[in-house]
Design an enzyme around this catalytic site. Structure first.
Site: not given
Length: 195
Positions: A23, A25-26, A28, A96-97, A184, A187
């Site tokens: 996913g 950043m931020f 989860g 952090e692969a 999103c 944006c």
């Protein structure tokens, strides 16, 4: 050379598999990695967690989520270093692969051949919205993929993109919400069309 995966370790009978949590950043990703690791620990499984040495924003030897949940980890310089430290464990966590070298693909396949469960977390796209290598290839060879989402910091919709607020063109720039924001699709493209 790419190692062809085999699922069953004939010696032990254990089945190895790859789980990828991806996913922006931020979203989860690390929180979900920690949750899965903790469940394995509750089940009395032997666990080893790794992260790239360059990832030291919060702590040198801990994997820490934005919620400040953490687990102890071993920082490594190269993907092959992981193989030197996993002899007797059941579960291998890798955070952090996207910061690892290409050899991470062979490492992960070798771990599954040994009957290990491998849980990988990382960014699926870079700051330009392109697939982040080697995460794209790790997703392709994985058995399970979980895509987590953030909330757009502009409009509140579901966010899948990591927008960089600085002008740096380097692919890897470590930072937090001082440098990045989750956006999103709409944006993200609106902000990047003006650059």
């Amino acid at each position: 050379m790419f190692v062809e995966p085999q699922i069953v370790n004939k010696k032990s009978g254990q089945i190895g598999w790859i789980e990828v949590i991806c996913g922006c950043m931020f979203s989860g990703k690390t929180e979900e990695l920690i949750r899965r690791i903790n469940r394995a620990l509750i089940a009395n499984q032997s666990v080893e967690i790794f992260k790239p040495k360059i990832e030291n924003r919060y702590h040198k030897t801990k994997v820490i989520s934005h919620n400040q949940n953490h687990v102890h980890s071993t920082p490594v310089g190269f993907a092959n270093d992981i193989l030197l430290r996993v002899d007797k464990c059941d579960v291998v966590g890798i955070d952090e692969a996207q910061f690892f070298d290409d050899e991470i693909l062979n490492v992960v396949n070798k771990l599954t051949l040994q009957g290990k469960r491998v849980i990988i977390a990382g960014l699926d796209m870079d700051f330009k919205g392109r697939p982040f290598h080697p995460m794209d290839k790790l997703m392709a060879i994985s058995d399970f993929i979980t895509k987590v989402h953030a909330i757009c910091m502009e409009c509140g919709n579901i966010a899948s993109f990591s927008h960089r607020r600085t002008k740096s063109k380097q692919t890897i720039v470590l930072g937090e919400n001082d440098i990045y924001e989750a956006l999103c699709r709409s944006c993200f493209y609106a902000k990047n069309s003006t650059k």
